[in-house]
Design an enzyme around this catalytic site. Sequence first.
Site, PDB file in Angstrom:
ATOM      1  N   ARG A 155       4.327 -14.090  -3.592  1.00  0.00           N
ATOM      2  CA  ARG A 155       4.633 -14.594  -1.996  1.00  0.00           C
ATOM      3  C   ARG A 155       4.568 -15.779  -1.403  1.00  0.00           C
ATOM      4  O   ARG A 155       3.880 -15.982  -0.031  1.00  0.00           O
ATOM      5  CB  ARG A 155       3.747 -13.544  -0.873  1.00  0.00           C
ATOM      6  CG  ARG A 155       3.600 -11.844  -0.962  1.00  0.00           C
ATOM      7  CD  ARG A 155       4.350 -11.626  -0.138  1.00  0.00           C
ATOM      8  NE  ARG A 155       5.003 -10.178   0.222  1.00  0.00           N
ATOM      9  CZ  ARG A 155       4.162  -9.529   1.213  1.00  0.00           C
ATOM     10  NH1 ARG A 155       3.117 -10.055   2.149  1.00  0.00           N
ATOM     11  NH2 ARG A 155       4.691  -7.984   0.263  1.00  0.00           N
ATOM     12  N   ARG A 206       4.418 -16.180   5.723  1.00  0.00           N
ATOM     13  CA  ARG A 206       4.542 -17.061   6.871  1.00  0.00           C
ATOM     14  C   ARG A 206       3.249 -17.688   7.227  1.00  0.00           C
ATOM     15  O   ARG A 206       2.890 -18.301   7.993  1.00  0.00           O
ATOM     16  CB  ARG A 206       4.039 -16.111   7.216  1.00  0.00           C
ATOM     17  CG  ARG A 206       4.560 -15.306   8.195  1.00  0.00           C
ATOM     18  CD  ARG A 206       5.199 -12.904   8.678  1.00  0.00           C
ATOM     19  NE  ARG A 206       4.819 -13.176   7.500  1.00  0.00           N
ATOM     20  CZ  ARG A 206       3.740 -11.573   7.787  1.00  0.00           C
ATOM     21  NH1 ARG A 206       3.960 -10.676   8.701  1.00  0.00           N
ATOM     22  NH2 ARG A 206       3.507 -10.714   6.435  1.00  0.00           N
ATOM     23  N   ASP A 257      12.694  -8.592  -0.665  1.00  0.00           N
ATOM     24  CA  ASP A 257      11.418  -8.134  -0.683  1.00  0.00           C
ATOM     25  C   ASP A 257      12.524  -6.607  -1.985  1.00  0.00           C
ATOM     26  O   ASP A 257      12.803  -6.632  -1.388  1.00  0.00           O
ATOM     27  CB  ASP A 257      11.736  -7.312   0.537  1.00  0.00           C
ATOM     28  CG  ASP A 257      10.298  -6.414   0.915  1.00  0.00           C
ATOM     29  OD1 ASP A 257       9.110  -7.136   0.969  1.00  0.00           O
ATOM     30  OD2 ASP A 257      10.402  -5.508   0.562  1.00  0.00           O
ATOM     31  N   TYR A 279       7.057   3.953  -0.792  1.00  0.00           N
ATOM     32  CA  TYR A 279       7.250   3.659   0.658  1.00  0.00           C
ATOM     33  C   TYR A 279       8.759   4.529   1.067  1.00  0.00           C
ATOM     34  O   TYR A 279       8.735   4.683   2.310  1.00  0.00           O
ATOM     35  CB  TYR A 279       8.385   2.211   1.021  1.00  0.00           C
ATOM     36  CG  TYR A 279       6.359   1.019   0.727  1.00  0.00           C
ATOM     37  CD1 TYR A 279       6.272   0.780   1.630  1.00  0.00           C
ATOM     38  CD2 TYR A 279       6.413   0.822  -0.369  1.00  0.00           C
ATOM     39  CE1 TYR A 279       5.366   0.022   1.974  1.00  0.00           C
ATOM     40  CE2 TYR A 279       5.352  -0.254  -0.787  1.00  0.00           C
ATOM     41  CZ  TYR A 279       4.302  -0.606   0.211  1.00  0.00           C
ATOM     42  OH  TYR A 279       3.430  -1.544   0.495  1.00  0.00           O
TER      43      TYR A 279
HETATM   44  O1  CP3 Z   1       6.718 -13.530  -4.024  1.00  0.00           O
HETATM   45  C1  CP3 Z   1       7.156 -13.969  -3.091  1.00  0.00           C
HETATM   46  O2  CP3 Z   1       7.546 -15.359  -2.204  1.00  0.00           O
HETATM   47  C2  CP3 Z   1       8.782 -13.712  -3.162  1.00  0.00           C
HETATM   48  C3  CP3 Z   1       9.136 -12.679  -2.012  1.00  0.00           C
HETATM   49  C4  CP3 Z   1       8.622 -11.483  -1.772  1.00  0.00           C
HETATM   50  C5  CP3 Z   1       8.605 -10.588  -1.168  1.00  0.00           C
HETATM   51  N1  CP3 Z   1       7.699  -9.640  -0.779  1.00  0.00           N
HETATM   52  C6  CP3 Z   1       8.737 -11.497   0.322  1.00  0.00           C
HETATM   53  C7  CP3 Z   1       7.920 -10.906   2.222  1.00  0.00           C
HETATM   54  C8  CP3 Z   1       8.122 -10.443  -2.739  1.00  0.00           C
HETATM   55  C9  CP3 Z   1       8.508 -10.518  -4.690  1.00  0.00           C
HETATM   56  C10 CP3 Z   1       7.635  -9.004  -1.647  1.00  0.00           C
HETATM   57  C11 CP3 Z   1       7.224  -8.070  -2.761  1.00  0.00           C
HETATM   58  C12 CP3 Z   1       6.827  -6.754  -2.014  1.00  0.00           C
HETATM   59  N2  CP3 Z   1       7.030  -6.413  -1.042  1.00  0.00           N
HETATM   60  C13 CP3 Z   1       5.490  -5.894  -2.503  1.00  0.00           C
HETATM   61  C14 CP3 Z   1       5.107  -5.901  -3.643  1.00  0.00           C
HETATM   62  C15 CP3 Z   1       3.545  -6.835  -3.652  1.00  0.00           C
HETATM   63  C16 CP3 Z   1       2.796  -6.621  -3.100  1.00  0.00           C
HETATM   64  O3  CP3 Z   1       2.616  -7.346  -1.917  1.00  0.00           O
HETATM   65  O4  CP3 Z   1       2.636  -5.840  -3.598  1.00  0.00           O
HETATM   66  C17 CP3 Z   1       5.366  -4.859  -1.367  1.00  0.00           C
HETATM   67  C18 CP3 Z   1       4.545  -3.425  -1.836  1.00  0.00           C
HETATM   68  C19 CP3 Z   1       6.456  -5.132  -0.440  1.00  0.00           C
HETATM   69  C20 CP3 Z   1       6.821  -4.357   0.667  1.00  0.00           C
HETATM   70  C21 CP3 Z   1       6.414  -5.029   2.136  1.00  0.00           C
HETATM   71  N3  CP3 Z   1       7.185  -6.559   2.097  1.00  0.00           N
HETATM   72  C22 CP3 Z   1       5.290  -5.110   3.031  1.00  0.00           C
HETATM   73  C23 CP3 Z   1       4.343  -4.174   2.449  1.00  0.00           C
HETATM   74  C24 CP3 Z   1       5.226  -6.279   3.696  1.00  0.00           C
HETATM   75  C25 CP3 Z   1       4.728  -6.322   4.763  1.00  0.00           C
HETATM   76  C26 CP3 Z   1       3.233  -6.936   4.457  1.00  0.00           C
HETATM   77  C27 CP3 Z   1       3.780  -8.094   5.830  1.00  0.00           C
HETATM   78  O5  CP3 Z   1       2.830  -8.976   4.903  1.00  0.00           O
HETATM   79  O6  CP3 Z   1       4.154  -8.304   7.044  1.00  0.00           O
HETATM   80  C28 CP3 Z   1       7.095  -7.230   3.583  1.00  0.00           C
HETATM   81  C29 CP3 Z   1       6.918  -8.219   4.401  1.00  0.00           C
HETATM   82  C30 CP3 Z   1       7.313  -9.247   3.609  1.00  0.00           C
HETATM   83  N4  CP3 Z   1       8.051  -9.039   2.533  1.00  0.00           N
HETATM   84  C31 CP3 Z   1       7.527 -10.153   4.217  1.00  0.00           C
HETATM   85  C32 CP3 Z   1       7.739 -11.412   3.205  1.00  0.00           C
HETATM   86  C33 CP3 Z   1       7.629 -12.582   3.318  1.00  0.00           C
HETATM   87  C34 CP3 Z   1       6.411 -10.598   5.206  1.00  0.00           C
HETATM   88  C35 CP3 Z   1       7.649 -10.845   6.473  1.00  0.00           C
HETATM   89  C36 CP3 Z   1       7.926 -11.524   7.674  1.00  0.00           C
HETATM   90  O7  CP3 Z   1       7.639 -11.090   8.479  1.00  0.00           O
HETATM   91  O8  CP3 Z   1       8.249 -13.132   7.727  1.00  0.00           O
END
Ligand code: CP3
Length: 350
Positions: free
Chosen positions: A22, A26, A72, A148
């Site tokens: 990640r 943000r 994502d 999910y």
């Molecule tokens: O690593 C990176 O920078 C690449 C981008 C990436 C994102 N999500 C961007 C993201 C990657 C590799 C993921 C993987 C992901 N997404 C996982 C597996 C890894 C982990 O964290 O366990 C999972 C379970 C998800 C599903 C997901 N997407 C969730 C649960 C959320 C909300 C969490 C939160 O922090 O709000 C997201 C949103 C998400 N994915 C964001 C980002 C940058 C935040 C989005 C925003 O509001 O800008």
Amino acid sequence: MKPLLRALKGKTLDPPPVWMMRQAGRYLPEYRKLRSQAGSFLDLCMTPELAEEVTLQPIRRYGLDGAILFSDILVVPQALGQKLWFEEGIGPRLEPLDETADLSRLSSAAFHEGLQPIYETLKRLRKSVPENVTRLGFAGAPWTVASYMIEGGSSRDFFKSRLWAYRDPDGFGKLIDLLVEVTSEYLIQQVAAGAEAVQLFDSWAGIWPDEGFRRWSLSPSRRIIEKVRKDCPDVPVIFFPRGAGVLYQECARESGAQALSLDSSVPLEWARDNLQPHVTLQGNLDPACLMAGGAALDEATRRLMSVLGKGPFVFNLGHGIDKTTPPENVDRMMQVIRGKSAQQDGRTFQ
Ligand code: CP3
């Protein structure tokens, strides 16, 4: 060869290559700015110029060794026809599937078409990622993505998904099989578009007892890794079975992955002795320690390097960076990792 690729192929590097799960997100002001211009998170993922720019933000700031595609894991269910949206302050939402769901409602007919913008982002990154930085693709593992799809979003206990697997393993297995098929293809297409290594995220692997873990986490992931390796034999695969505990050992021997990403609970000496002889290790700084910064961060960073750095190792976190992490703490971590040998190595970045 690029440092991260060398480490993933089993070389020991000093200092180790580094990237963060990640890493674009943000906690970075430049991300928040672009995100507010784009409208929604999904618009950001699905607009190649913007996704490219966001991917590059942490590379410019910190000179990391890996540039992970900005996207994502949930774009896969979306491309299968399941409605996906992100709610501010809540996270991902999907129209949930249940045990009686007709899986034929999901269709892989338009799968690659729906993911075209993502392949396009990877193509663009071929030109814009600096020369010695490795382009990483990724996908969610079938169990994590299925959870999910079934829960309709994040969940504390995943009861709905686990109940389905226990009550109707054949029906649940069909969903997992579908995800094995499309996820393998998705990763292979990412490689064709420019990914040089890929990571498979099984973020909720740790919720299963051992039998469930083998059947629903390790085995489907192994099938994907096998397919990807068959089509793309030079492309290393990183597997992240978060929370697997001692079962990390089975993953090291049987998943077929070249590297395992460790969550922060895995004891370092145990990992060095039991896992590192088989695979490259990646991880596992506690994201809370990075958030805290200061002496605790320096100490944990050094300890990680001294225990795992004598074998094939990629410095990373044990899970994604949190949105409240001060960006300057990452600078501090990078300084401790790279120290003075970064210059000797020719790996300095502006
Ligand atoms: O690593 C990176 O920078 C690449 C981008 C990436 C994102 N999500 C961007 C993201 C990657 C590799 C993921 C993987 C992901 N997404 C996982 C597996 C890894 C982990 O964290 O366990 C999972 C379970 C998800 C599903 C997901 N997407 C969730 C649960 C959320 C909300 C969490 C939160 O922090 O709000 C997201 C949103 C998400 N994915 C964001 C980002 C940058 C935040 C989005 C925003 O509001 O800008």
